[in-house]
Scaffold this motif. Structure first.
Motif, PDB file in Angstrom:
ATOM      1  N   THR A   1       0.821  -1.221   0.000  1.00 23.03           N
ATOM      2  CA  THR A   1       0.000   0.000   0.000  1.00 23.03           C
ATOM      3  C   THR A   1       0.853   1.268   0.000  1.00 23.03           C
ATOM      4  O   THR A   1       0.348   2.355   0.294  1.00 23.03           O
ATOM      5  CB  THR A   1      -0.938   0.017   1.219  1.00 23.03           C
ATOM      6  N   GLY A   2       2.129   1.140  -0.305  1.00 23.45           N
ATOM      7  CA  GLY A   2       2.996   2.313  -0.299  1.00 23.45           C
ATOM      8  C   GLY A   2       3.104   2.957   1.060  1.00 23.45           C
ATOM      9  O   GLY A   2       3.295   4.178   1.171  1.00 23.45           O
ATOM     10  N   GLY A   3       2.975   2.163   2.118  1.00 27.22           N
ATOM     11  CA  GLY A   3       3.081   2.653   3.481  1.00 27.22           C
ATOM     12  C   GLY A   3       1.825   3.313   4.017  1.00 27.22           C
ATOM     13  O   GLY A   3       1.816   3.784   5.164  1.00 27.22           O
ATOM     14  N   GLU A   4       0.764   3.342   3.230  1.00 23.70           N
ATOM     15  CA  GLU A   4      -0.461   4.040   3.654  1.00 23.70           C
ATOM     16  C   GLU A   4      -1.482   3.122   4.335  1.00 23.70           C
ATOM     17  O   GLU A   4      -2.371   3.599   5.039  1.00 23.70           O
ATOM     18  CB  GLU A   4      -1.107   4.738   2.459  1.00 23.70           C
ATOM     19  N   TYR A   5      -1.407   1.844   4.087  1.00 27.69           N
ATOM     20  CA  TYR A   5      -2.310   0.834   4.643  1.00 27.69           C
ATOM     21  C   TYR A   5      -3.713   0.925   4.013  1.00 27.69           C
ATOM     22  O   TYR A   5      -4.080   1.934   3.412  1.00 27.69           O
ATOM     23  CB  TYR A   5      -2.375   0.911   6.170  1.00 27.69           C
ATOM     24  N   PRO A   6      -4.498  -0.138   4.136  1.00 29.91           N
ATOM     25  CA  PRO A   6      -5.823  -0.169   3.497  1.00 29.91           C
ATOM     26  C   PRO A   6      -6.806   0.799   4.154  1.00 29.91           C
ATOM     27  O   PRO A   6      -6.775   1.006   5.367  1.00 29.91           O
ATOM     28  CB  PRO A   6      -6.274  -1.624   3.703  1.00 29.91           C
ATOM     29  N   THR A   7      -7.689   1.358   3.347  1.00 27.73           N
ATOM     30  CA  THR A   7      -8.709   2.263   3.896  1.00 27.73           C
ATOM     31  C   THR A   7      -9.841   1.504   4.567  1.00 27.73           C
ATOM     32  O   THR A   7     -10.563   2.073   5.391  1.00 27.73           O
ATOM     33  CB  THR A   7      -9.286   3.171   2.799  1.00 27.73           C
ATOM     34  N   VAL A   8     -10.008   0.230   4.225  1.00 30.02           N
ATOM     35  CA  VAL A   8     -10.997  -0.605   4.909  1.00 30.02           C
ATOM     36  C   VAL A   8     -10.355  -1.945   5.243  1.00 30.02           C
ATOM     37  O   VAL A   8      -9.734  -2.573   4.376  1.00 30.02           O
ATOM     38  CB  VAL A   8     -12.260  -0.844   4.055  1.00 30.02           C
ATOM     39  N   VAL A   9     -10.498  -2.361   6.498  1.00 27.94           N
ATOM     40  CA  VAL A   9     -10.028  -3.673   6.940  1.00 27.94           C
ATOM     41  C   VAL A   9     -11.229  -4.433   7.497  1.00 27.94           C
ATOM     42  O   VAL A   9     -11.931  -3.938   8.382  1.00 27.94           O
ATOM     43  CB  VAL A   9      -8.933  -3.560   8.015  1.00 27.94           C
ATOM     44  N   PHE A  10     -11.474  -5.618   6.953  1.00 27.65           N
ATOM     45  CA  PHE A  10     -12.511  -6.513   7.456  1.00 27.65           C
ATOM     46  C   PHE A  10     -11.830  -7.659   8.190  1.00 27.65           C
ATOM     47  O   PHE A  10     -10.944  -8.308   7.626  1.00 27.65           O
ATOM     48  CB  PHE A  10     -13.342  -7.109   6.319  1.00 27.65           C
ATOM     49  N   ASP A  11     -12.224  -7.927   9.421  1.00 28.09           N
ATOM     50  CA  ASP A  11     -11.724  -9.109  10.121  1.00 28.09           C
ATOM     51  C   ASP A  11     -12.849 -10.126  10.222  1.00 28.09           C
ATOM     52  O   ASP A  11     -13.873  -9.882  10.859  1.00 28.09           O
ATOM     53  CB  ASP A  11     -11.193  -8.771  11.510  1.00 28.09           C
ATOM     54  N   ALA A  12     -12.653 -11.254   9.576  1.00 23.31           N
ATOM     55  CA  ALA A  12     -13.663 -12.315   9.542  1.00 23.31           C
ATOM     56  C   ALA A  12     -13.137 -13.584  10.196  1.00 23.31           C
ATOM     57  O   ALA A  12     -13.533 -14.691   9.824  1.00 23.31           O
ATOM     58  CB  ALA A  12     -14.084 -12.588   8.095  1.00 23.31           C
ATOM     59  N   THR A  13     -12.231 -13.420  11.172  1.00 23.90           N
ATOM     60  CA  THR A  13     -11.603 -14.595  11.776  1.00 23.90           C
ATOM     61  C   THR A  13     -12.344 -15.119  13.000  1.00 23.90           C
ATOM     62  O   THR A  13     -12.309 -16.321  13.281  1.00 23.90           O
ATOM     63  CB  THR A  13     -10.171 -14.263  12.219  1.00 23.90           C
ATOM     64  N   GLY A  14     -12.967 -14.224  13.785  1.00 32.57           N
ATOM     65  CA  GLY A  14     -13.505 -14.657  15.063  1.00 32.57           C
ATOM     66  C   GLY A  14     -12.402 -15.051  16.025  1.00 32.57           C
ATOM     67  O   GLY A  14     -12.599 -15.852  16.937  1.00 32.57           O
ATOM     68  N   ASN A  15     -11.220 -14.445  15.849  1.00 31.47           N
ATOM     69  CA  ASN A  15     -10.054 -14.738  16.677  1.00 31.47           C
ATOM     70  C   ASN A  15      -9.634 -13.452  17.386  1.00 31.47           C
ATOM     71  O   ASN A  15      -9.372 -12.434  16.734  1.00 31.47           O
ATOM     72  CB  ASN A  15      -8.923 -15.273  15.799  1.00 31.47           C
ATOM     73  N   ALA A  16      -9.558 -13.491  18.723  1.00 28.47           N
ATOM     74  CA  ALA A  16      -9.307 -12.270  19.494  1.00 28.47           C
ATOM     75  C   ALA A  16      -7.966 -11.641  19.148  1.00 28.47           C
ATOM     76  O   ALA A  16      -7.853 -10.410  19.042  1.00 28.47           O
ATOM     77  CB  ALA A  16      -9.390 -12.582  20.983  1.00 28.47           C
ATOM     78  N   ARG A  17      -6.934 -12.436  18.977  1.00 29.09           N
ATOM     79  CA  ARG A  17      -5.607 -11.901  18.643  1.00 29.09           C
ATOM     80  C   ARG A  17      -5.639 -11.189  17.293  1.00 29.09           C
ATOM     81  O   ARG A  17      -5.128 -10.066  17.134  1.00 29.09           O
ATOM     82  CB  ARG A  17      -4.587 -13.049  18.633  1.00 29.09           C
ATOM     83  N   SER A  18      -6.246 -11.826  16.314  1.00 27.56           N
ATOM     84  CA  SER A  18      -6.333 -11.226  14.990  1.00 27.56           C
ATOM     85  C   SER A  18      -7.139  -9.940  15.017  1.00 27.56           C
ATOM     86  O   SER A  18      -6.763  -8.930  14.402  1.00 27.56           O
ATOM     87  CB  SER A  18      -6.978 -12.222  14.010  1.00 27.56           C
ATOM     88  N   MET A  19      -8.248  -9.958  15.742  1.00 24.99           N
ATOM     89  CA  MET A  19      -9.116  -8.784  15.787  1.00 24.99           C
ATOM     90  C   MET A  19      -8.430  -7.600  16.468  1.00 24.99           C
ATOM     91  O   MET A  19      -8.628  -6.441  16.093  1.00 24.99           O
ATOM     92  CB  MET A  19     -10.426  -9.142  16.493  1.00 24.99           C
ATOM     93  N   THR A  20      -7.592  -7.884  17.446  1.00 26.16           N
ATOM     94  CA  THR A  20      -6.827  -6.827  18.104  1.00 26.16           C
ATOM     95  C   THR A  20      -5.720  -6.302  17.194  1.00 26.16           C
ATOM     96  O   THR A  20      -5.531  -5.091  17.048  1.00 26.16           O
ATOM     97  CB  THR A  20      -6.225  -7.353  19.420  1.00 26.16           C
ATOM     98  N   ASP A  21      -5.002  -7.222  16.559  1.00 29.06           N
ATOM     99  CA  ASP A  21      -3.921  -6.825  15.646  1.00 29.06           C
ATOM    100  C   ASP A  21      -4.436  -6.004  14.474  1.00 29.06           C
ATOM    101  O   ASP A  21      -3.706  -5.180  13.911  1.00 29.06           O
ATOM    102  CB  ASP A  21      -3.197  -8.056  15.109  1.00 29.06           C
ATOM    103  N   ALA A  22      -5.703  -6.214  14.097  1.00 33.44           N
ATOM    104  CA  ALA A  22      -6.260  -5.542  12.915  1.00 33.44           C
ATOM    105  C   ALA A  22      -6.238  -4.021  13.039  1.00 33.44           C
ATOM    106  O   ALA A  22      -6.186  -3.314  12.027  1.00 33.44           O
ATOM    107  CB  ALA A  22      -7.692  -6.026  12.675  1.00 33.44           C
ATOM    108  N   PHE A  23      -6.243  -3.506  14.275  1.00 33.36           N
ATOM    109  CA  PHE A  23      -6.180  -2.052  14.467  1.00 33.36           C
ATOM    110  C   PHE A  23      -4.931  -1.460  13.815  1.00 33.36           C
ATOM    111  O   PHE A  23      -4.941  -0.321  13.352  1.00 33.36           O
ATOM    112  CB  PHE A  23      -6.184  -1.715  15.956  1.00 33.36           C
ATOM    113  N   GLY A  24      -3.858  -2.235  13.787  1.00 34.44           N
ATOM    114  CA  GLY A  24      -2.591  -1.741  13.254  1.00 34.44           C
ATOM    115  C   GLY A  24      -2.482  -1.759  11.747  1.00 34.44           C
ATOM    116  O   GLY A  24      -1.471  -1.316  11.191  1.00 34.44           O
TER     117      GLY A  24
END
Length: 337
Positions: free
Chosen positions: A223-246
Motif C-alpha cells: 500500500t505504499g506505506g499508507e495501509y488499506p482504507t478498509v479492513v474486514f476481520d472475519a476470523t472470530g479470533n481475538a488476537r487477529s481482531m486486536t492486531d487488525a487495528f494496526g
C-alpha cells in the motif's frame, strides 16, 4: 421426523421428533440442504456466544414448501426456498429503523432457537425467498454470502479503495467477492497458503499475505506505506481482531464481521490519531439476500467450487469432527437430505 441435536459440547445425537404443525402466516418446509458454518462448529466446541444446549443446529438452509398459510400468495406449495434465519421482533428501535439484522430481541435459527438440521421446519412466510431459478446448493449458501455482502454494504465501500480481508473462511470469502464486485483492490490475509491460493482463484483477490510472515510490513509494502482504507476481520479470533487495528489507514474503517467470545482492547492513541471508524457487522437483511441471489443467479458467484465437502444427513455426525481439522481443507461442507 429425524433431527440432529447438539446436546452438549462435543456431542451430537440423531433423534426422532414430532413433525411441526402449520401456524398462521407460516410454511412447513422440507429441508433438502444444510450448510455447515463456523457458528455450528463453535457451538459444538462451546465457543459460541448467545448459545445454550441442547440445540438443533443449522441456519444455512434450502428446501421445498410442503404446507403454507400465505394470504398474499407470493410463496406456494412446491416452491424451492432459501430461509432467512434471523427471527426479528419487528417493533424494537433497530427493526423500526430497518436494521432487522441487529434486532434487540433477535432469535437466530440454530443459535437462540432450534434450527434446520432436521427433515421439516416451520418458519414465517416473511422469512422465505423463492429460489426456483437456483440449485438447492446455491439456495443454501445465500445466507453465508449475504453476511459478507452486508459487511461490504455497511462499510460503504467505494470503487478504487484498497481493502484488507483477514480470514479466508466462507464469510471472509464472501466479503472478498462482494468487495471485488464493488471495484475495490483486495488483499487477502490468512495463515494458510493453500487458503490464500483459493482466494486468488475463487474471489479473484489482487494480493495475498500470510499472517505468520511479516504481515504488517508486507501490507505496508503493498500500500505504499499508507495501509488499506478498509479492513474486514472475519476470523472470530481475538488476537487477529486486536492486531487488525494496526493495519488500518488514517481515516480508515475497521469492520468486525467475525464474532469472538472474549473481551477486546485497543490502544486509544493509535485509534484516535487515525480518526478510525470501528464497526460491527451482524447478520444480513433481506436486501442483502436479494443482492446475493441475483449475483448467484447471474453467475457472478461460483457456488460449485465454494462447496468442497458433502455428506448425507444420516452420516453427518460421523464426519463433523473431521471438519474441525485444518488438514480436511473444508471451505463449505454441505449436508444433503
Amino acid at each position: 421426523m429425524r433431527a440432529i441435536v447438539c446436546e452438549q459440547i462435543d456431542q451430537l445425537k440423531l433423534v426422532e421428533q414430532e413433525e411441526p404443525a402449520l401456524q398462521p402466516g407460516t410454511a412447513v418446509v422440507r429441508i433438502r440442504r444444510i450448510g455447515i458454518c463456523g457458528t455450528d462448529l463453535h457451538a459444538y466446541k462451546g465457543n459460541q456466544p448467545f448459545f445454550s444446549y441442547p440445540r438443533v443446529l443449522g441456519h444455512e438452509l434450502a428446501g421445498v414448501v410442503e404446507q403454507i398459510d400465505d394470504s398474499n400468495g407470493i410463496v406456494r406449495i412446491g416452491d424451492q426456498v432459501s430461509i432467512i434465519p434471523y427471527m426479528h421482533c419487528g417493533v424494537c428501535i433497530a427493526c423500526r429503523n430497518g436494521k432487522t439484522n441487529c434486532c434487540t430481541d433477535m432469535k437466530v435459527l440454530g443459535v437462540h432457537i432450534d434450527g434446520g438440521m432436521r427433515e421439516l421446519i416451520v418458519v414465517p412466510v416473511t422469512h422465505l425467498l423463492v429460489t426456483n431459478e437456483l440449485t438447492l446448493d446455491q439456495a443454501a449458501v445465500l445466507e453465508p454470502l449475504s453476511i459478507g455482502a452486508h459487511a461490504v454494504r455497511r462499510a460503504a465501500l467505494q470503487a478504487g479503495e484498497t481493502v484488507l480481508v483477514i480470514g479466508s473462511g466462507p464469510i471472509g470469502l464472501g466479503v472478498m467477492a462482494f468487495a471485488k464486485h464493488r471495484g475495490a483492490r483486495i488483499i487477502a490475509m490468512d495463515i494458510q497458503d493453500e487458503r490464500l491460493a483459493f482466494c486468488k482463484q475463487w474471489a479473484k483477490v489482487d494480493e495475498t499475505v500470510n499472517a505468520l510472515h511479516g504481515a504488517k510490513e508486507r501490507i505496508a509494502e503493498l500500500t505504499g506505506g499508507e495501509y488499506p482504507t478498509v479492513v474486514f476481520d472475519a476470523t472470530g479470533n481475538a488476537r487477529s481482531m486486536t492486531d487488525a487495528f494496526g493495519y488500518v489507514a488514517h481515516g480508515g474503517r475497521l469492520v468486525y464481521v467475525g464474532l469472538v467470545k472474549a473481551e477486546l482492547s485497543f490502544n486509544d492513541p493509535e485509534f484516535h490519531k487515525r480518526e478510525m471508524t470501528l464497526m460491527g457487522s451482524r447478520n444480513a437483511t433481506i436486501e442483502d439476500f436479494a443482492a446475493v441471489q441475483e449475483a448467484v443467479r447471474s453467475g457472478s458467484i461460483d457456488v460449485d467450487s465454494f462447496i468442497t465437502h458433502r455428506v448425507p444427513f444420516a452420516e453427518m455426525i460421523n464426519r463433523f469432527d473431521s471438519w474441525l481439522k485444518p488438514e480436511s481443507k473444508v471451505i463449505k461442507a454441505m449436508v444433503e437430505l
